[in-house]
Design a protein around this motif. Structure first.
Motif, PDB file in Angstrom:
ATOM      1  N   THR A  14       6.261 -11.620  -7.281  1.00 37.24           N
ATOM      2  CA  THR A  14       6.025 -10.243  -7.717  1.00 37.24           C
ATOM      3  C   THR A  14       6.856  -9.259  -6.908  1.00 37.24           C
ATOM      4  OG1 THR A  14       3.788 -10.808  -8.416  1.00 37.24           O
ATOM      5  CG2 THR A  14       4.263  -8.470  -8.100  1.00 37.24           C
ATOM      6  N   ILE A  15       6.836  -9.362  -5.581  1.00 32.18           N
ATOM      7  CA  ILE A  15       7.607  -8.424  -4.768  1.00 32.18           C
ATOM      8  C   ILE A  15       9.100  -8.633  -4.975  1.00 32.18           C
ATOM      9  CG2 ILE A  15       7.610  -9.771  -2.625  1.00 32.18           C
ATOM     10  CD1 ILE A  15       7.344  -5.939  -2.889  1.00 32.18           C
ATOM     11  N   ASP A  16       9.532  -9.878  -5.184  1.00 33.77           N
ATOM     12  CA  ASP A  16      10.946 -10.133  -5.470  1.00 33.77           C
ATOM     13  C   ASP A  16      11.371  -9.441  -6.758  1.00 33.77           C
ATOM     14  OD1 ASP A  16      11.132 -11.685  -3.197  1.00 33.77           O
ATOM     15  OD2 ASP A  16      11.254 -13.606  -4.275  1.00 33.77           O
ATOM     16  N   GLN A  17      10.534  -9.517  -7.782  1.00 31.11           N
ATOM     17  CA  GLN A  17      10.861  -8.881  -9.063  1.00 31.11           C
ATOM     18  C   GLN A  17      10.870  -7.356  -8.924  1.00 31.11           C
ATOM     19  OE1 GLN A  17      11.975 -10.306 -11.822  1.00 31.11           O
ATOM     20  NE2 GLN A  17      11.864 -12.265 -10.762  1.00 31.11           N
ATOM     21  N   MET A  18       9.956  -6.820  -8.128  1.00 31.81           N
ATOM     22  CA  MET A  18       9.926  -5.367  -7.924  1.00 31.81           C
ATOM     23  C   MET A  18      11.182  -4.898  -7.192  1.00 31.81           C
ATOM     24  SD  MET A  18       5.975  -4.725  -6.928  1.00 31.81           S
ATOM     25  CE  MET A  18       5.472  -3.240  -7.758  1.00 31.81           C
ATOM     26  N   ILE A  19      11.587  -5.631  -6.174  1.00 28.28           N
ATOM     27  CA  ILE A  19      12.792  -5.269  -5.423  1.00 28.28           C
ATOM     28  C   ILE A  19      14.020  -5.381  -6.317  1.00 28.28           C
ATOM     29  CG2 ILE A  19      14.297  -5.935  -3.508  1.00 28.28           C
ATOM     30  CD1 ILE A  19      11.721  -6.738  -1.973  1.00 28.28           C
ATOM     31  N   TYR A  43      12.516  -9.569   4.768  1.00 29.43           N
ATOM     32  CA  TYR A  43      11.438  -9.088   5.624  1.00 29.43           C
ATOM     33  C   TYR A  43      10.075  -9.323   4.959  1.00 29.43           C
ATOM     34  CZ  TYR A  43       8.722  -6.045   8.661  1.00 29.43           C
ATOM     35  OH  TYR A  43       7.788  -5.553   9.530  1.00 29.43           O
ATOM     36  N   THR A  44       9.979  -9.044   3.661  1.00 28.74           N
ATOM     37  CA  THR A  44       8.705  -9.269   2.965  1.00 28.74           C
ATOM     38  C   THR A  44       8.345 -10.748   2.962  1.00 28.74           C
ATOM     39  OG1 THR A  44       9.710  -9.401   0.760  1.00 28.74           O
ATOM     40  CG2 THR A  44       8.957  -7.227   1.505  1.00 28.74           C
ATOM     41  N   HIS A  45       9.346 -11.616   2.832  1.00 30.31           N
ATOM     42  CA  HIS A  45       9.084 -13.063   2.870  1.00 30.31           C
ATOM     43  C   HIS A  45       8.540 -13.470   4.242  1.00 30.31           C
ATOM     44  CE1 HIS A  45      12.084 -14.050  -0.600  1.00 30.31           C
ATOM     45  NE2 HIS A  45      11.126 -13.238  -0.970  1.00 30.31           N
ATOM     46  N   GLN A  46       9.134 -12.941   5.299  1.00 27.87           N
ATOM     47  CA  GLN A  46       8.665 -13.256   6.652  1.00 27.87           C
ATOM     48  C   GLN A  46       7.219 -12.813   6.841  1.00 27.87           C
ATOM     49  OE1 GLN A  46      11.376 -11.212   9.212  1.00 27.87           O
ATOM     50  NE2 GLN A  46      13.039 -12.688   8.906  1.00 27.87           N
ATOM     51  N   ARG A  47       6.907 -11.617   6.374  1.00 31.79           N
ATOM     52  CA  ARG A  47       5.559 -11.093   6.540  1.00 31.79           C
ATOM     53  C   ARG A  47       4.547 -11.931   5.756  1.00 31.79           C
ATOM     54  NH1 ARG A  47       6.299  -9.479  11.068  1.00 31.79           N
ATOM     55  NH2 ARG A  47       4.256 -10.303  10.849  1.00 31.79           N
ATOM     56  N   LEU A  48       4.902 -12.367   4.558  1.00 27.35           N
ATOM     57  CA  LEU A  48       4.001 -13.208   3.776  1.00 27.35           C
ATOM     58  C   LEU A  48       3.755 -14.549   4.470  1.00 27.35           C
ATOM     59  CD1 LEU A  48       5.051 -12.704   0.059  1.00 27.35           C
ATOM     60  CD2 LEU A  48       2.797 -12.305   1.053  1.00 27.35           C
ATOM     61  N   GLU A  49       4.809 -15.122   5.026  1.00 29.06           N
ATOM     62  CA  GLU A  49       4.682 -16.408   5.703  1.00 29.06           C
ATOM     63  C   GLU A  49       3.776 -16.316   6.933  1.00 29.06           C
ATOM     64  OE1 GLU A  49       8.645 -17.714   6.583  1.00 29.06           O
ATOM     65  OE2 GLU A  49       9.161 -17.842   4.452  1.00 29.06           O
ATOM     66  N   LYS A  50       3.752 -15.166   7.576  1.00 31.03           N
ATOM     67  CA  LYS A  50       2.988 -15.006   8.810  1.00 31.03           C
ATOM     68  C   LYS A  50       1.647 -14.304   8.616  1.00 31.03           C
ATOM     69  CE  LYS A  50       7.085 -15.040  11.617  1.00 31.03           C
ATOM     70  NZ  LYS A  50       7.817 -14.509  12.728  1.00 31.03           N
ATOM     71  N   CYS A  67       0.894  -5.162   8.834  1.00 24.70           N
ATOM     72  CA  CYS A  67       1.850  -5.965   9.583  1.00 24.70           C
ATOM     73  C   CYS A  67       3.294  -5.516   9.385  1.00 24.70           C
ATOM     74  CB  CYS A  67       1.692  -7.437   9.214  1.00 24.70           C
ATOM     75  SG  CYS A  67       1.938  -7.793   7.483  1.00 24.70           S
ATOM     76  N   TYR A  68       3.551  -4.585   8.460  1.00 26.07           N
ATOM     77  CA  TYR A  68       4.917  -4.106   8.245  1.00 26.07           C
ATOM     78  C   TYR A  68       5.243  -3.026   9.271  1.00 26.07           C
ATOM     79  CZ  TYR A  68       5.477  -6.267   3.621  1.00 26.07           C
ATOM     80  OH  TYR A  68       5.616  -7.146   2.585  1.00 26.07           O
ATOM     81  N   ARG A  69       6.479  -3.039   9.763  1.00 26.60           N
ATOM     82  CA  ARG A  69       6.946  -1.939  10.604  1.00 26.60           C
ATOM     83  C   ARG A  69       6.931  -0.669   9.751  1.00 26.60           C
ATOM     84  NH1 ARG A  69      11.928  -5.067  11.594  1.00 26.60           N
ATOM     85  NH2 ARG A  69      12.818  -3.383  10.390  1.00 26.60           N
ATOM     86  N   ALA A  70       6.817   0.473  10.385  1.00 24.90           N
ATOM     87  CA  ALA A  70       6.699   1.742   9.662  1.00 24.90           C
ATOM     88  C   ALA A  70       7.878   1.988   8.723  1.00 24.90           C
ATOM     89  CB  ALA A  70       6.564   2.896  10.646  1.00 24.90           C
ATOM     90  N   ASP A  71       9.103   1.690   9.172  1.00 24.32           N
ATOM     91  CA  ASP A  71      10.265   1.937   8.316  1.00 24.32           C
ATOM     92  C   ASP A  71      10.265   1.010   7.101  1.00 24.32           C
ATOM     93  OD1 ASP A  71      10.789  -0.242  10.069  1.00 24.32           O
ATOM     94  OD2 ASP A  71      12.952  -0.013   9.793  1.00 24.32           O
ATOM     95  N   MET A  72       9.897  -0.241   7.293  1.00 26.21           N
ATOM     96  CA  MET A  72       9.849  -1.188   6.172  1.00 26.21           C
ATOM     97  C   MET A  72       8.686  -0.870   5.236  1.00 26.21           C
ATOM     98  SD  MET A  72      12.381  -3.052   6.178  1.00 26.21           S
ATOM     99  CE  MET A  72      13.422  -4.284   6.889  1.00 26.21           C
ATOM    100  N   ARG A  73       7.573  -0.423   5.793  1.00 27.54           N
ATOM    101  CA  ARG A  73       6.443  -0.031   4.955  1.00 27.54           C
ATOM    102  C   ARG A  73       6.844   1.116   4.039  1.00 27.54           C
ATOM    103  NH1 ARG A  73       1.950   1.807   8.398  1.00 27.54           N
ATOM    104  NH2 ARG A  73       2.345  -0.205   9.342  1.00 27.54           N
TER     105      ARG A  73
END
Length: 118
Positions: A14-19, A43-50, A67-73
């Protein structure tokens, strides 16, 4: 990705399709994703894995752990704000599943006791 539970795999798709939708329409990338969107996707993949919740992970909007850094969020919010409404037409099944997942309550996070020095 095969060791991912179905729920996390679906969230990743889902997030891949949105991006991809966002990048294609906002950055006019003819050859897939632009470098900024590739880094956001990784980055989203890393966060999902962890994710501490694993297969019980709520949608990010309902998660008690940010868990996302502010800039990535901020970047993910921008992507979701743009792509979210458009996903219903392009990927209706993913969209409905994501909306249903969003209705699930977030599991309680069990904090581990810190070892005490003696």
């Amino acid at each position: 990705m095969s060791e991912f539970p179905d729920r996390l795999r679906r969230e990743r798709v889902t997030i891949d399709q949105m991006i991809a939708l966002y990048c294609r329409e906002q950055h006019a990338s003819p050859d897939g994703l632009c470098p900024d969107c590739v880094s956001l996707q990784e980055y989203t993949h890393q966060r999902l894995e962890k994710c501490v919740f694993g297969a019980e992970k709520p949608t990010c909007a309902n998660c008690p752990v940010h868990c996302y850094r502010a800039d990535m969020r901020a970047k993910v919010r921008e992507v979701m704000r743009y792509a979210g409404p458009r996903m219903l037409l392009r990927h209706p099944v993913l969209t409905v599943r994501h909306l249903l997942d969003g209705r699930r309550a977030a599991p309680k996070l069990i904090r581990r006791a810190k070892p005490q020095d003696r």
